[in-house]
Design an enzyme around this catalytic site. Structure first.
Site, PDB file in Angstrom:
ATOM      1  CG  ASP A  41      -2.034   0.988   1.151  1.00 50.41           C
ATOM      2  OD1 ASP A  41      -1.946   1.931   0.348  1.00 50.41           O
ATOM      3  OD2 ASP A  41      -3.022   0.828   1.887  1.00 50.41           O
ATOM      4  CG  ASP A  42      -0.019   4.841  -0.056  1.00 50.38           C
ATOM      5  OD1 ASP A  42      -0.824   4.507  -0.938  1.00 50.38           O
ATOM      6  OD2 ASP A  42      -0.299   5.659   0.843  1.00 50.38           O
ATOM      7  CB  CYS A  81      -6.782   3.006  -1.393  1.00 52.84           C
ATOM      8  SG  CYS A  81      -5.413   3.836  -0.573  1.00 52.84           S
ATOM      9  NE  ARG A  85      -6.052  -1.077  -1.614  1.00 52.75           N
ATOM     10  CZ  ARG A  85      -4.991  -1.655  -1.048  1.00 52.75           C
ATOM     11  NH1 ARG A  85      -5.023  -2.944  -0.775  1.00 52.75           N
ATOM     12  NH2 ARG A  85      -3.923  -0.957  -0.750  1.00 52.75           N
ATOM     13  CE  LYS A 134      -6.359   0.412   1.891  1.00 54.11           C
ATOM     14  NZ  LYS A 134      -5.443   1.541   1.639  1.00 54.11           N
ATOM     15  CG  HIS A 136      -9.956   0.947   0.816  1.00 54.37           C
ATOM     16  ND1 HIS A 136      -8.862   1.772   0.881  1.00 54.37           N
ATOM     17  CD2 HIS A 136     -11.020   1.723   1.150  1.00 54.37           C
ATOM     18  CE1 HIS A 136      -9.224   2.984   1.246  1.00 54.37           C
ATOM     19  NE2 HIS A 136     -10.535   2.973   1.415  1.00 54.37           N
ATOM     20  CB  SER A 159      -6.652   3.828   4.387  1.00 51.88           C
ATOM     21  OG  SER A 159      -6.679   3.653   2.993  1.00 51.88           O
ATOM     22  CG  HIS A 224      -1.946   4.101   3.693  1.00 48.74           C
ATOM     23  ND1 HIS A 224      -2.321   5.004   4.667  1.00 48.74           N
ATOM     24  CD2 HIS A 224      -2.721   4.384   2.613  1.00 48.74           C
ATOM     25  CE1 HIS A 224      -3.270   5.795   4.193  1.00 48.74           C
ATOM     26  NE2 HIS A 224      -3.531   5.445   2.944  1.00 48.74           N
ATOM     27  CG  ASP A 276      -2.237   0.852  -3.117  1.00 45.96           C
ATOM     28  OD1 ASP A 276      -1.033   1.163  -3.007  1.00 45.96           O
ATOM     29  OD2 ASP A 276      -3.121   1.279  -2.352  1.00 45.96           O
ATOM     30  CG  ASN A 277      -1.622   4.302  -4.543  1.00 41.17           C
ATOM     31  OD1 ASN A 277      -2.745   3.942  -4.180  1.00 41.17           O
ATOM     32  ND2 ASN A 277      -0.743   4.783  -3.682  1.00 41.17           N
TER      33      ASN A 277
END
Length: 477
Positions: A41-42, A81, A85, A134, A136, A159, A224, A276-277
């Site tokens: 995540d991130d 997010c 996903r 996670k 989301h 998150s 994250h 995810d990004n």
């Protein structure tokens, strides 16, 4: 007479011998492959050792690259997010299925029952399925993983910063819930334990399902913000807390690989790692590295959407391969379905394509997409085709001042004009070559129009013809 009896005796003896001969065992049907998808995540493009990370080491992630394939141009479908996903799990651009942005505790919508996740596509083939991490895609029970193809779920529904201690919107969010199945089992859990808990659940799932095919999805809550790390990794790297968090994620990958090896599943399991990004850059020392790329989370620049991507399957994926052709998370569902012999839904449009030829670094493998689209919410911001990327005029979030210690820095709205970049020569997207290549701009605008017709574009007030709604809450929570 005696001669006749002798012949009969020989025949009977032969028949008896044949009956006594052990029957050759039936060759067991080839086992279906297992799939493990680990989703950070991130995580930034430059946050893994083989992608240039500094201040810490990632030996287990680097091992995935050494023993498998590394993509240089792999993309998240959108730099945020929930949308990201949704794309991974359904094989669709998030705009096609009505999931945009990042859902929070107020959201009364989520993934639609009519969409099929990777887990739902694989279930008819006898797969055990689990998610630890996670989700989301909606926090109400009807939207949770156990109602969308997963046998097991343990993790946060959104998150980890959606809690009362958020540095910008204090007391806006309630205590973040920890969920098992579709029941809240704890409020405001100790987040220093999350990476370890997800990992322990993943290892247990592998051990309990070693005799059947399985799909294991591990979407970590980290890195994250707010960053949390267990005591066993606290203070272990020169990069500070962020480096410690990545080191623990790397440890988690190692634990999963060890469990596969220990249970004799190494040669029958495809392991994938991506994110995810890009990094949430305004958090400064608590954010990751975008490498030499421009932009970050929340933008359609490469720093927001280009991700590390590693895949390993001994004997099936060549060791040490590097693939420079672009691909996207939407491609995972059709690829895993093909490998499992699972049927894809035929009553709806999917955007992903089978990228197995790319995963195996086949010499003449063709790119299955003529173009990739990059949206922010409902706005179409950019399109990539081959080495070319065209940014449409759009606003974007710049970060002129970085934060420290978990506090975000300052952001501002910037604007980009119509801009063409040659990503092979300029992955940092610094030199606009639109004036030099008008014919390329013209071709990419054809793809832009196709996307606007198909998926819509709120920047020019266009509605897409082939979009489907998100799921809506059926009953009051």
């Amino acid at each position: 007479m005696n001669k006749s009896l002798g012949v009969i005796a020989v025949v009977l003896l032969s028949l008896w011998a044949g009956w006594r001969q052990p029957v050759a065992p039936v060759v067991a049907a080839k086992r279906l492959p297992n799939f493990v998808v680990i989703f950070a995540d991130d995580l930034g493009y430059g946050d893994v050792g083989v992608y240039g990370a500094q201040g810490y080491e990632t030996p287990n992630l680097d091992r995935l690259a050494k023993e498998g394939v590394r993509f240089t141009d792999f993309y998240a479908a959108q730099a945020v997010c929930s949308a990201s996903r949704a794309a991974l799990l359904t094989g669709c651009y998030p705009n096609r299925i009505g999931i945009r942005g990042a859902l929070d505790h107020t959201a009364k919508y989520g993934i639609n029952d009519n969409e099929q996740t990777i887990a739902e596509v694989l279930k008819p083939r006898g797969y055990a399925t689990a998610i630890f991490g996670k989700w989301h895609l909606g926090h109400h029970p009807q939207f949770l993983p156990t109602h969308h193809g997963f046998d097991e779920y343990f993790g946060l529904p959104y998150s980890n910063d959606m809690w009362p201690h958020h540095p910008v919107t204090k007391n806006y969010y309630p205590d973040v819930p920890l969920i098992e199945g579709d029941k809240v089992i704890q409020l405001d859990p100790d987040q220093t334990k999350l990476t370890t808990q997800y990992t322990e659940r993943a290892v247990s799932f592998i051990e309990r399902n070693k005799d059947k095919p399985f799909f294991l999805y591990v979407p970590h809550s980290m890195p994250h913000v707010p960053l949390h790390v267990s005591d066993k990794f606290k203070g272990k790297t020169a990069r500070g807390l962020y480096g410690d968090v990545i080191a623990e994620l790397d440890w988690s990958v190692g634990e999963i690989l060890a469990a596969l090896k220990r249970n004799g599943l190494d040669d029958n399991t495809l392991v994938i790692f991506t994110s995810d990004n890009g990094p949430w850059l305004e958090y400064g020392d608590h954010a990751g590295s975008r490498g030499n790329l421009r932009g970050s989370k929340g933008t359609a620049f490469e720093g927001g959407v280009r991700e590390p991507f590693l895949a390993r399957w001994p004997g099936r994926i060549p060791a040490g391969a590097v693939v420079k052709r672009p691909a996207m998370t939407i491609d995972l569902l059709p690829t895993l379905a093909k490998l499992a012999g699972a049927a894809l839904p035929k009553d709806r449009l999917l955007d992903g394509r089978d990228i197995w030829p790319l995963l195996t670094a086949r010499k003449n493998a063709k790119e299955p997409h003529d173009a990739f689209y990059f949206f922010w919410g409902g706005e179409l911001h950019a399109v990539r085709s081959g080495k070319w990327k065209l940014h449409l005029p759009h606003p974007w979030r710049d970060v002129p001042e970085l934060g420290r210690g978990g506090q975000p820095g300052r952001t501002r709205q910037a604007q980009i004009e119509l801009s063409l970049f040659d990503l092979e020569a300029d992955s940092s997207e610094t030199t606009n070559v639109a004036a030099r290549h008008p014919e390329v701009v013209t071709q990419l605008m054809v793809y832009v129009e196709r996307a606007r017709t198909d998926l819509g574009d709120t920047l020019v007030k266009r509605e897409g013809k082939n979009v489907r709604p998100a799921g809506t809450l059926k009953t009051n929570p």
